[in-house]
Scaffold this motif. Structure first.
Motif, short mmCIF file in Angstrom:
data_model
loop_
_atom_site.label_atom_id
_atom_site.label_comp_id
_atom_site.label_asym_id
_atom_site.label_seq_id
_atom_site.Cartn_x
_atom_site.Cartn_y
_atom_site.Cartn_z
N LEU A 99 0.83 -1.20 0.00
CA LEU A 99 0.00 0.00 0.00
C LEU A 99 0.86 1.26 0.00
O LEU A 99 2.04 1.23 0.40
N PHE A 100 0.26 2.36 -0.41
CA PHE A 100 0.97 3.64 -0.38
C PHE A 100 1.42 3.96 1.04
O PHE A 100 0.64 3.86 1.98
N ARG A 139 4.21 6.57 3.59
CA ARG A 139 5.01 7.78 3.67
C ARG A 139 5.44 7.97 5.12
O ARG A 139 4.98 7.28 6.03
N CYS A 191 16.64 20.90 -10.18
CA CYS A 191 15.84 19.70 -9.96
C CYS A 191 15.21 19.83 -8.59
O CYS A 191 15.31 20.87 -7.96
N GLN A 192 14.57 18.78 -8.12
CA GLN A 192 13.90 18.85 -6.82
C GLN A 192 14.68 18.03 -5.78
O GLN A 192 14.70 16.80 -5.85
N ASN A 252 15.30 14.15 -7.69
CA ASN A 252 15.03 13.64 -9.04
C ASN A 252 16.11 14.11 -10.00
O ASN A 252 15.88 14.18 -11.21
N GLY A 290 16.67 12.12 -12.99
CA GLY A 290 15.48 11.82 -13.78
C GLY A 290 14.44 10.98 -13.07
O GLY A 290 13.36 10.75 -13.61
N TYR A 327 13.14 9.71 -8.85
CA TYR A 327 13.32 9.99 -7.43
C TYR A 327 14.18 8.90 -6.79
O TYR A 327 13.80 7.73 -6.75
N PRO A 338 14.49 1.93 -10.87
CA PRO A 338 13.75 2.65 -11.92
C PRO A 338 12.43 3.24 -11.44
O PRO A 338 11.85 4.08 -12.12
N GLU A 339 11.99 2.81 -10.28
CA GLU A 339 10.77 3.40 -9.72
C GLU A 339 11.14 4.38 -8.62
O GLU A 339 12.30 4.73 -8.46
N LYS A 340 10.18 4.79 -7.83
CA LYS A 340 10.40 5.90 -6.92
C LYS A 340 10.93 5.44 -5.55
O LYS A 340 10.37 4.53 -4.95
N TYR A 399 11.25 9.37 1.09
CA TYR A 399 11.03 9.40 2.55
C TYR A 399 12.16 8.74 3.34
O TYR A 399 11.93 7.81 4.12
N THR A 437 8.16 -2.79 -8.62
CA THR A 437 7.10 -3.45 -9.40
C THR A 437 5.73 -2.90 -9.03
O THR A 437 4.75 -3.64 -8.84
N GLY A 438 5.68 -1.60 -8.91
CA GLY A 438 4.40 -0.93 -8.71
C GLY A 438 3.88 -0.96 -7.29
O GLY A 438 2.80 -0.43 -7.02
N ARG A 439 4.63 -1.57 -6.38
CA ARG A 439 4.17 -1.70 -4.99
C ARG A 439 5.05 -0.85 -4.08
O ARG A 439 6.27 -0.84 -4.25
#
Lengths: 313, 445
Positions: A52-53, A55, A233-234, A252, A255, A257, A276-278, A281, A298-300
Motif C-alpha cells: 500500500l501507499f 510515507r 531539480c527537486q 530527481n 530523472g 526519485y 527505476p521506480e520511486k 522518505y 514493481t508498482g508496490r
C-alpha cells in the motif's frame, strides 16, 4: 554543490580554472562511483509486504520500532507502528477515523506530534505528552490550511514546522504546548521539511527561495542561511544523520526519485539507491548506518531498510 | 461468504480467481436478463471505434505540468524546473519525464477555456459542453456516443471506471450521465481499487447473496422483492435497469473477462502500478480491447486523503507543490505512458481516441497558502490516436499562463470533436438534438 553525475561548466571561469574544475569533478565522479557501487551492493531488507501507499517513516524505541503512514483505505491515511523484532504491525491510534500523517517523536520518547485532518483540506497539528497523556494542538487556520512537517528540538522543548500564509510557506517553532510561536525562516517560496541538527544548533530544511527545491542549513534561530544543493531539480526531505555529519535526502536529479547522502557541507555526495521506480522518505536508523525508505518496486510501495556506506570521499 | 457486488481480482493476496467467475457460471442463463441485444449498425466506420476519456478530476495545474512558464515571475512560475520533450521547442516540468519522452505519441492543446470555476458546475460543462443551469442537464459526451452506437452485445456502451459518480464534498457532477437522453444512457460504473479488486455498484443491493442462494431462483427473487421494498419506488426502474445490465454482463463470458484483471500478466499489472488510477487504467485498456464505445477513466479520488469522504483529486488548494511531487505526478507519469504504450503496441491506438482533460486549470498566480486555486480561463488537454497526428502542440497561452494567446477551445468544441471522430457527424448530432452549436477543433483533424 553540483551532482558529480552532471558536471556543468561555469562560463565565467578561465580555461585553466575550468580544466582544473573538470579534473576535480572527474575525480569526484570516480570517488562517487566507488561509493555508489558500495551503496548498490549493500543489502536492503523489505520490512512491509502490504504494497500500500506509504510515507513518513520514523524510527522510535532506539530503532526497534517504526511509525509510518499508510493509505489504509481510500479515505484514510493511518499512523501504523511496526515492531522490527517480531514484525507485528498495529495502528498507532486504533479507533481513529480521520487521516493522520507526518508523525515525529521527541528523542526522550515523552512527546510525539502528528498532523490530523479536520475537514476539506484543513489540517491540525496535534502534540501528545505521553507522560501526562495530555494533548495540545494548533487548530487549522480558516479555509484550506494546514501545518506541515513537524519535528522536535533535541531537548524536546520546542517543535519546528512549516506553514503557508501570504503566498509563501515559512518555518516556525512553538513549545510543546503549541504556544509561544516564533518565526525562524521567512522568505519567498516554500520552505518545508525543517529539522534540528542532533546538537540543536542548526536547522536543516528545503526551500524554493531560489527557484526549485534545494537544501539549506541555518543557525537554530534562522540566521546564517547556507545553500547546500544547487541543481535545477527537486531536492526534498533532507534528514540529518544521528551524528549530524551527513544528510540524506530525495532528489530527481537523475530523472527519477532516488535517495542521496552527502556531508552537511554538500561534499561527499553519493546516490544510495538505483531503482527505476520511486524511492523516497528517507529516515535514519539511530545507529547512523541504515536508512528506512519508502521504495516503489514493481508498482508496490513498501518500507525497506537500506545500508548506508560509511565511506565518505 | 462472497459478495456478489464485488470481487477481487488480485492474486498478490493469495486469492484465486474468482468468485465473480463462479457466480457467472452459476447464474441461470435462462433468467431472462442475459439475452444480448444486437449492436446497432453504424453507417460509416468511425475514426474512433472507442473513445477513452481520461478525466483528471480536480483540475491539475497547467503551469506545473504541461504548460510551464519558467520565465514568469516567482509568484507565478512555481518551483519546478523544465525538461525537454520529443516535440521540438516544447518543455514540460521535471515532474513528468516519461510523458515528456513520449510527447511524439500525442498532441497537446494549451489553450482551453471554460466558463465555470466550481468543480461540479465546471465538471458538467467539461463533460457535456453546457452549464447545469437553467437545465435540463445535457448528456455526457459518453452518453451521446452510447446512444449513437446503440446497445452492445457484450458490454455497456458507456463505462465509467473510478470510484462511483464523480463528486466533490458538496454534490455530484450532474453531467456525469445521460442527461436529456435519459438515464438509460448513464454510464455503467466500475470501481477498481489499488489492488485490482473490482466492484460493480449496480449489484450492491444484492451483496448478501451467496452462490448457493443466487442459484436458488426462489431465494433470489425473494431477495429482490425485499430490496424493492427498501428503495424508493421512483428509483426501482433505474435500479432494475442497472442490475439487468450488470447481470447481463455477468453472464457473458467476454464481458466477465473484460473486468478480470487477473487475466493480465503480473508484469503488466506491475507496470501500471498498484494505485487506484493505475489499475483502473489497466481496466480501461481491457475495455478498449472489448470494444466498449466510450470509457471514462476517472482519476483516483483520494490520493492524498486530506479531505474526508470527498473527491479531492487534483484539487490542490493546499500543498500543491508538495502533492504534485509526492503523489499526483508520479502516478500520472507512471500510468499514462504505459497505457499509451500498450494501446499502440496492441494496435488499438489507430481506432481509439484518447483524450486527457480536466474541468479547468489552476491559478497561475500562487495563492495565499502557497498553492493554486481554480482557473477556468486557461488549461490543457492531450489527444492521441484515432488518426490524430501526434507530436504537435496546438494553441498557446500567454507569458503567465493566464489566458490563451491563440484561438481558445471550449468544452463544447471538445465534445463536438469527440463526437465527430466517433462517427457522429453534424447531421447525426442535430437529429439527436445534442451538442447544439458545437464546432470541431479543426486544428486537431
Amino acid at each position: 554543490m553540483r551532482s558529480p553525475q552532471t558536471p556543468i561548466k561555469d562560463p565565467t571561469r578561465t580555461l585553466p580554472q575550468q580544466h582544473t574544475a573538470i579534473k576535480l569533478q572527474w575525480l569526484g565522479l570516480f570517488y562517487c562511483l566507488i561509493a555508489t557501487c558500495s551503496a548498490r551492493a549493500a543489502d536492503s531488507v523489505r520490512l512491509t509486504h502490504d504494497s500500500l501507499f506509504k510515507r513518513d517513516p520514523v524510527f522510535i524505541a532506539r530503532g526497534e520500532e517504526l511509525v509510518y503512514v499508510v493509505l489504509d483505505r481510500p479515505e484514510q491515511l493511518r499512523l501504523m507502528r511496526l515492531n522490527l523484532v517480531d514484525r507485528t504491525v498495529h495502528p498507532l491510534h486504533k479507533d481513529e477515523m480521520r487521516s493522520e500523517l507526518e508523525p515525529a517523536f521527541s528523542s526522550d520518547g515523552r512527546y510525539y506530534v502528528f498532523l490530523q485532518n479536520r475537514g476539506a483540506a484543513s489540517v491540525a497539528m496535534v502534540i501528545r505528552d505521553l507522560q501526562t497523556n495530555e494533548y495540545a494542538e494548533i487548530p487549522p487556520a480558516p479555509g484550506f490550511a494546514g501545518m506541515r512537517s513537524p519535528a522536535f528540538s533535541p531537548d524536546a522543548k520546542r517543535l519546528i514546522y512549516s506553514f503557508a500564509e501570504h503566498g509563501r510557506q515559512q518555518i516556525y517553532s512553538v513549545n510543546t504546548k503549541g504556544k509561544d510561536p516564533k518565526t525562524l525562516i521567512d522568505s519567498t517560496g516554500i520552505n518545508n521539511w525543517p529539522s534540528y541538527s542532533p546538537d540543536g544548533q542548526r536547522i536543516l530544511f528545503g526551500s524554493t527561495r531560489h527557484g526549485n527545491f534545494d537544501i539549506y542549513v541555518a543557525n537554530r534561530d534562522g540566521s546564517n542561511i547556507c545553500r547546500v544543493t544547487n541543481l535545477p531539480c527537486q531536492d526534498i526531505r533532507p534528514r540529518f544523520s544521528p551524528n549530524g555529519k551527513r544528510i540524506a535526502f530525495t532528489s530527481n536529479r537523475d530523472g527519477n526519485y532516488e535517495i542521496y547522502v552527502m556531508n552537511v557541507d554538500g561534499t561527499g555526495l553519493f546516490r544510495l539507491t538505483e531503482n527505476p521506480e520511486k524511492d523516497d522518505y528517507p529516515a535514519w536508523h539511530p545507529d547512523g548506518k541504515r536508512l528506512v525508505i519508502v521504495s516503489e518496486r514493481t508498482g508496490r510501495q513498501d518500507l525497506y531498510l537500506v545500508q548506508v556506506p560509511t565511506y565518505v570521499p | 461468504m462472497f459478495d456478489i457486488g464485488d470481487f477481487r481480482a488480485s492474486t498478490c493476496a493469495g486469492l484465486t480467481r474468482r468468485s465473480f467467475l463462479k457466480i457467472g457460471a452459476s447464474l441461470p442463463l435462462a433468467w431472462g436478463l442475459a439475452d444480448p441485444v444486437r449492436s446497432a449498425v453504424v453507417a460509416e466506420t468511425p475514426r474512433a471505434k472507442t473513445v477513452l476519456l481520461v478525466w483528471l478530476w480536480g483540475a491539475p495545474s497547467h503551469l506545473d505540468t504541461f504548460d510551464p512558464k519558467p520565465n514568469a515571475p516567482a509568484e507565478y512560475r512555481g518551483p519546478f524546473s523544465t525538461i525537454g520533450t520529443r516535440t521540438p521547442g516544447v518543455r514540460f516540468t521535471d515532474l513528468l519525464p516519461r510523458l515528456a519522452a513520449r510527447s511524439d505519441q500525442y498532441t497537446l492543446i494549451r489553450s482551453h477555456v471554460s466558463s465555470q470555476p466550481g468543480h461540479p458546475d465546471g465538471g458538467t460543462v467539461a463533460l457535456t459542453g453546457f452549464h447545469e443551469k437553467p437545465g435540463p442537464v445535457q448528456p455526457n459526451f459518453g452518453a451521446i456516443v452510447a446512444k449513437h452506437r446503440g446497445p452492445q452485445a457484450n458490454l455497456s456502451p458507456f463505462v465509467s471506471v473510478g470510484r462511483g459518480i464523480i463528486r466533490d464534498s458538496a454534490r455530484i457532477v450532474e453531467g456525469y450521465g445521460g442527461g436529456t437522453l435519459g438515464k438509460a444512457y448513464d454510464p455503467f460504473l466500475v470501481n477498481c481499487a489499488e489492488d485490482g479488486a473490482v466492484d460493480l455498484p449496480a449489484l450492491k443491493l444484492l451483496r448478501d447473496l451467496t452462490p448457493d442462494r443466487i442459484s436458488d431462483r426462489k431465494s433470489l427473487l425473494g431477495r429482490i422483492d425485499e430490496v424493492r421494498r427498501q428503495i424508493d419506488r421512483a428509483k426501482i426502474e433505474d435500479w432494475a435497469r442497472q442490475y439487468q445490465r450488470a447481470y447481463g454482463m455477468l453472464t457473458n463470458p467476454r464481458a466477465r473477462d473484460a473486468f478480470d484483471l487477473t487475466r493480465e500478466s503480473q508484469a503488466t499489472r506491475d507496470a501500471y502500478g498498484y494505485t487506484t488510477f493505475g489499475q483502473s487504467a489497466l481496466m480501461a485498456r481491457r475495455l478498449v480491447e472489448a470494444q466498449v464505445p466510450y470509457i471514462q477513466l476517472n482519476w483516483s479520488e483520494t490520493v492524498e486523503s486530506i479531505t474526508p469522504n470527498c473527491d479531492f483529486g487534483w484539487d490542490t488548494h493546499l500543498w500543491n507543490f508538495e502533492l504534485l511531487v509526492d503523489r499526483h505526478c508520479p502516478i500520472l507519469d507512471r500510468t499514462l505512458p504505459v497505457l499509451l504504450d500498450e494501446l499502440r503496441e496492441r494496435g488499438l491506438l489507430d481506432t481509439t481516441l484518447v483524450v486527457v482533460i480536466s474541468e479547468f486549470g489552476r491559478t497561475p498566480k500562487i495563492n495565499i497558502r502557497a498553492a493554486r486555486d481554480h482557473w477556468p480561463q486557461c488549461y490543457f488537454s492531450l489527444w492521441a490516436g484515432a488518426g490524430i497526428e501526434p507530436g504537435r502542440t496546438i494553441g498557446e497561452s500567454d507569458r503567465l499562463g493566464e489566458h490563451p494567446m491563440t484561438k481558445p477551445f471550449t468544452p463544447l468544441m471538445v465534445g463536438t470533436t469527440i463526437a465527430e471522430l466517433a462517427g457522429i457527424n453534424a447531421q447525426a448530432r442535430s437529429e439527436m438534438n445534442v451538442l447544439e452549436g458545437g464546432q470541431v477543433i479543426e486544428e486537431l483533424l
